[in-house]
Design an enzyme around this catalytic site. Structure first.
Site, PDB file in Angstrom:
ATOM      1  N   TRP A  98       0.811  -1.216   0.000  1.00 25.07           N
ATOM      2  CA  TRP A  98       0.000   0.000   0.000  1.00 25.07           C
ATOM      3  C   TRP A  98       0.847   1.271   0.000  1.00 25.07           C
ATOM      4  O   TRP A  98       0.323   2.371  -0.024  1.00 25.07           O
ATOM      5  CB  TRP A  98      -0.951  -0.004   1.197  1.00 25.07           C
ATOM      6  N   ARG A  99       2.164   1.103   0.050  1.00 25.77           N
ATOM      7  CA  ARG A  99       3.020   2.295  -0.028  1.00 25.77           C
ATOM      8  C   ARG A  99       3.364   2.647  -1.465  1.00 25.77           C
ATOM      9  O   ARG A  99       4.017   3.657  -1.717  1.00 25.77           O
ATOM     10  CB  ARG A  99       4.310   2.055   0.761  1.00 25.77           C
ATOM     11  N   GLU A 153      -5.386   0.715   5.686  1.00 27.22           N
ATOM     12  CA  GLU A 153      -5.425   1.381   6.996  1.00 27.22           C
ATOM     13  C   GLU A 153      -6.454   0.759   7.927  1.00 27.22           C
ATOM     14  O   GLU A 153      -6.199   0.600   9.121  1.00 27.22           O
ATOM     15  CB  GLU A 153      -5.705   2.881   6.834  1.00 27.22           C
ATOM     16  N   TYR A 178     -12.115  -7.566  15.845  1.00 26.35           N
ATOM     17  CA  TYR A 178     -12.747  -6.253  15.724  1.00 26.35           C
ATOM     18  C   TYR A 178     -13.591  -6.166  14.470  1.00 26.35           C
ATOM     19  O   TYR A 178     -13.325  -5.388  13.553  1.00 26.35           O
ATOM     20  CB  TYR A 178     -11.692  -5.139  15.744  1.00 26.35           C
ATOM     21  N   TYR A 184      -7.114   9.390  13.151  1.00 24.63           N
ATOM     22  CA  TYR A 184      -5.904   8.754  12.647  1.00 24.63           C
ATOM     23  C   TYR A 184      -6.045   8.369  11.185  1.00 24.63           C
ATOM     24  O   TYR A 184      -5.210   8.718  10.341  1.00 24.63           O
ATOM     25  CB  TYR A 184      -5.527   7.507  13.477  1.00 24.63           C
ATOM     26  N   ASP A 232      -0.679   7.466  15.693  1.00 21.99           N
ATOM     27  CA  ASP A 232      -1.068   6.116  16.083  1.00 21.99           C
ATOM     28  C   ASP A 232      -0.233   5.694  17.288  1.00 21.99           C
ATOM     29  O   ASP A 232       0.518   6.502  17.851  1.00 21.99           O
ATOM     30  CB  ASP A 232      -0.900   5.127  14.904  1.00 21.99           C
ATOM     31  N   CYS A 247      11.905   2.416  17.600  1.00 22.39           N
ATOM     32  CA  CYS A 247      11.466   2.790  18.954  1.00 22.39           C
ATOM     33  C   CYS A 247      10.345   1.850  19.380  1.00 22.39           C
ATOM     34  O   CYS A 247       9.275   2.270  19.808  1.00 22.39           O
ATOM     35  CB  CYS A 247      11.000   4.242  18.975  1.00 22.39           C
ATOM     36  N   CYS A 287      20.197   3.887  17.524  1.00 17.26           N
ATOM     37  CA  CYS A 287      19.189   4.917  17.236  1.00 17.26           C
ATOM     38  C   CYS A 287      19.830   6.268  16.919  1.00 17.26           C
ATOM     39  O   CYS A 287      20.585   6.803  17.736  1.00 17.26           O
ATOM     40  CB  CYS A 287      18.240   5.073  18.422  1.00 17.26           C
ATOM     41  N   CYS A 300      17.389  12.115  22.882  1.00 25.83           N
ATOM     42  CA  CYS A 300      16.183  11.464  23.388  1.00 25.83           C
ATOM     43  C   CYS A 300      16.107  11.608  24.909  1.00 25.83           C
ATOM     44  O   CYS A 300      16.967  11.112  25.635  1.00 25.83           O
ATOM     45  CB  CYS A 300      16.176   9.991  22.991  1.00 25.83           C
ATOM     46  N   SER A 324     -10.968  -7.920  25.049  1.00 24.33           N
ATOM     47  CA  SER A 324     -10.359  -6.825  25.803  1.00 24.33           C
ATOM     48  C   SER A 324     -10.977  -6.663  27.187  1.00 24.33           C
ATOM     49  O   SER A 324     -10.271  -6.380  28.137  1.00 24.33           O
ATOM     50  CB  SER A 324     -10.456  -5.514  25.025  1.00 24.33           C
TER      51      SER A 324
END
Length: 349
Positions: free
Chosen positions: A20-21, A33, A78, A116, A134, A188, A198, A204, A298
């Site tokens: 999808w990029r 997404e 979901y 988002y 996100d 990260c 990093c 940081c 959940s």
DNA sequence: TTCCTGGCAT
DNA sequence: ATGCCAGGAA
């Protein structure tokens, strides 16, 4: 070099090549997404291919039935995402003449598209300078800037979104957004972040203060409630008795076995003597019992047992109109929660 | 086993 | 503020 330039520089070297990029088609980006909400790339990838192949454009998606969508969605969890996508596809056909919107203000009106997702699609498809925030971005910002506001507090979304919008590279919003998320995801990362390699390490705050393990802060979630599901498996003439779940509970519109729910663990012998069971099946003979099987959501812990019974199909009372007999061969076309299809797969083979 | 991750709707 | 799902990590 600025924070965002460091992150973008890292991204251009380290990014994954994800399907999808390589597109600016808002429909394809939307597909990816929604699938990726609450879902790992590795888990979502096969679903993305399946959906993109079966429904190459929003018109094919809109023409499908909800059952077909949920069936293809089966196992992802979901399920409201699938139901909302179906409604959104139909909204796009009706209100946008089949052209998937790419502006934030239009996207945000679609079912299942929140801040988002609207920011993601509008920046990737139209280079709109809206910052995506996100879970990855929350974490990266909380650590780099040493922010101790819990990321699930009421004001967290406002605070982090405002910060992200200040940081975004206005000239390259799409790359800027992808870079922040990819950096958060791969470098990260939640556990064992790769601070040793990093590029942000010198500046940081979390690293300097030794707080990488405790940032981002998160308020504790409340305990989940226990529910006891006794599923009844009745096979007759190559058919299986099923129930379609209704509104206001988990697994809406998915298919399952007929169910007796109790507030406590109950022996199968007690279940078959409950009024609910008698109403559906009259007297029945227990052939076998499987379980208990635990299934965690959940906020609920499902304790399921599967009671295989024998009775005569003609005696079964289908007064609950969500109950019906389906061909066993038909099962694969009916979306079931993981708990159900895992059991049936094992039991029927 | 238990713990943790992850956006949206209501 | 709370419910929705599954799976990978610890």
């Amino acid at each position: 070099m600025s924070f965002i330039d460091e992150v973008i520089g890292w991204y251009l070297v380290n990014k994954r090549d994800l399907p999808w990029r390589n597109t600016t088609d808002p429909y394809i980006i939307w597909l990816s997404e929604i699938i990726l909400q609450q879902t790992r790339v590795e888990q979502g990838l096969p679903y993305f291919y399946r959906f993109a192949e079966k429904y190459p454009s929003v018109s094919e998606f809109a023409a499908a039935t909800e059952d077909e969508i949920l069936n293809l969605w089966q196992g992802l969890g979901y399920y409201s995402r699938g139901r909302n996508m179906h409604r959104t596809a139909q909204m796009v056909m009706e209100d946008h003449a089949g052209y998937f919107p790419k502006k934030y203000d239009e996207l945000i009106k679609l079912k299942g598209v929140g801040e988002y997702t609207a920011a993601a699609i509008s920046s990737f498809a139209a280079n709109e300078a809206k910052a995506v925030v996100d879970g990855n971005v929350f974490r990266l910002l909380a650590r780099y800037f040493g922010i101790e506001e819990p990321i699930n507090s009421p004001k967290a979304k406002r605070v982090f979104t405002a910060l992200a919008n200040e940081l975004i590279d206005e000239k390259n919003p799409a790359t800027s957004n992808q870079a922040l998320m990819e950096f958060g995801s791969l470098q990260c990362r939640p556990k064992n972040p790769l601070c040793g390699s990093c590029p942000l390490q010198p500046d940081c705050e979390a690293f300097k203060k030794g707080l990488t393990d405790i940032l981002p802060l998160k308020l504790k979630k409340q305990v989940s409630r226990n529910r006891y599901f006794s599923y009844v498996l009745l096979l007759s003439d190559g058919k299986i008795l099923l129930n379609k779940r209704g509104p206001n509970d988990i697994w809406q519109n998915l298919y399952e076995l007929p169910l007796i729910e109790t507030t406590e663990a109950e022996d199968a012998l007690n279940i078959v003597s409950t009024q609910g069971f008698r109403d559906m099946f009259g007297r029945a003979e227990i052939k076998s019992v499987y379980g208990p099987v635990r299934h965690v959501l959940s906020h609920q812990k499902i304790h399921a047992q599967f009671i295989v019974i024998d009775t005569i199909a003609g005696q079964v009372d289908l007064k609950k109109d969500s109950l019906f007999f389906a061909d066993i061969a038909q099962l694969e076309h009916l979306a079931q929660p993981k708990l159900i299809f895992s059991f049936l797969k094992k039991f029927l083979n």
